[in-house]
Design a protein around this motif. Structure first.
Motif, PDB file in Angstrom:
ATOM      1  N   ARG A  52       0.831  -1.214   0.000  1.00 26.59           N
ATOM      2  CA  ARG A  52       0.000   0.000   0.000  1.00 26.59           C
ATOM      3  C   ARG A  52       0.867   1.266   0.000  1.00 26.59           C
ATOM      4  N   ARG A  55       2.211   1.626  -3.548  1.00 29.20           N
ATOM      5  CA  ARG A  55       1.167   2.094  -4.462  1.00 29.20           C
ATOM      6  C   ARG A  55       0.917   3.592  -4.255  1.00 29.20           C
ATOM      7  N   LYS A  58       2.602   6.384  -6.280  1.00 28.11           N
ATOM      8  CA  LYS A  58       2.108   6.717  -7.619  1.00 28.11           C
ATOM      9  C   LYS A  58       3.177   6.561  -8.704  1.00 28.11           C
ATOM     10  N   ILE A 107       6.585  -0.949  -6.751  1.00 27.62           N
ATOM     11  CA  ILE A 107       5.578  -2.005  -6.867  1.00 27.62           C
ATOM     12  C   ILE A 107       5.483  -2.433  -8.333  1.00 27.62           C
ATOM     13  N   ASP A 109       3.497  -4.468 -11.631  1.00 33.75           N
ATOM     14  CA  ASP A 109       2.110  -4.562 -12.111  1.00 33.75           C
ATOM     15  C   ASP A 109       1.378  -5.697 -11.401  1.00 33.75           C
ATOM     16  N   LYS A 112       0.374  -4.504  -8.018  1.00 34.45           N
ATOM     17  CA  LYS A 112      -0.819  -3.637  -8.095  1.00 34.45           C
ATOM     18  C   LYS A 112      -2.084  -4.472  -8.285  1.00 34.45           C
ATOM     19  N   LYS A 113      -1.971  -5.520  -9.098  1.00 39.17           N
ATOM     20  CA  LYS A 113      -3.118  -6.393  -9.366  1.00 39.17           C
ATOM     21  C   LYS A 113      -3.565  -7.100  -8.083  1.00 39.17           C
ATOM     22  N   SER A 116      -5.141  -4.640  -5.649  1.00 36.87           N
ATOM     23  CA  SER A 116      -6.519  -4.236  -5.964  1.00 36.87           C
ATOM     24  C   SER A 116      -7.500  -5.334  -5.549  1.00 36.87           C
TER      25      SER A 116
END
Length: 148
Positions: A52, A55, A58, A107, A109, A112-113, A116
């Motif tokens: 977190r 992420r 940004k 982070i 991809d 991030k997946k 989420s």
């Protein structure tokens, strides 16, 4: 059920002791719920926190000290946490192009997946944990906790 019933004592505890036991019991309950929610993803609470934080950057990398200072649960072994996330393919580590002594963490991809997916699971868990409270009660509780 009150604290005395939970810890199976017949005497009424002094308010400060009762409060501290309450904090410990609530903390344990919350951590147990979060750990259970994260278990299918093979992610610890601390690893979730690191993801977190990253992420929240940004797309910008963070160094280990930035991650550590933003951790909800401060720990001295942030390097080990990051290493585990690297092995899982959720974060990458690279040497800063401007300062070769500086290590940057970003982070991936895949991270991030997974995050989420975890967002929804953790929101559901928060709802379960807090289901007995109204929004007004939560505001009051937060106001009291801010005194720490």
């Amino acid at each position: 059920m009150n604290v005395e019933e939970i810890i199976k004592t017949e005497k009424k505890l002094p308010i400060k002791q009762r409060t501290m036991i309450h904090f410990a019991l609530v903390n344990n309950k919350i951590r147990e719920q979060f750990s259970t929610a994260l278990k299918p993803f093979d992610i610890s609470e601390q690893q979730f926190n690191v993801l977190r934080i990253l992420r929240g950057q940004k797309g910008n990398p963070a160094n280990l000290s930035t991650i550590n200072e933003r951790m909800v649960t401060k720990m001295s072994n942030t390097t080990r946490l990051v290493d585990k996330l690297i092995l899982k393919g959720l974060v990458d580590r690279r040497v800063c192009p401007d300062n070769r002594r500086k290590v940057e963490i970003i982070i991936t991809d895949n991270g991030k997946k997974i995050l989420s997916q975890l967002d929804e699971v953790m929101q559901d868990t928060e709802k379960k944990v807090l289901k007995s409270f109204t929004n007004k009660e939560l505001e009051q509780l937060n106001s009291l906790l801010d005194k720490f």
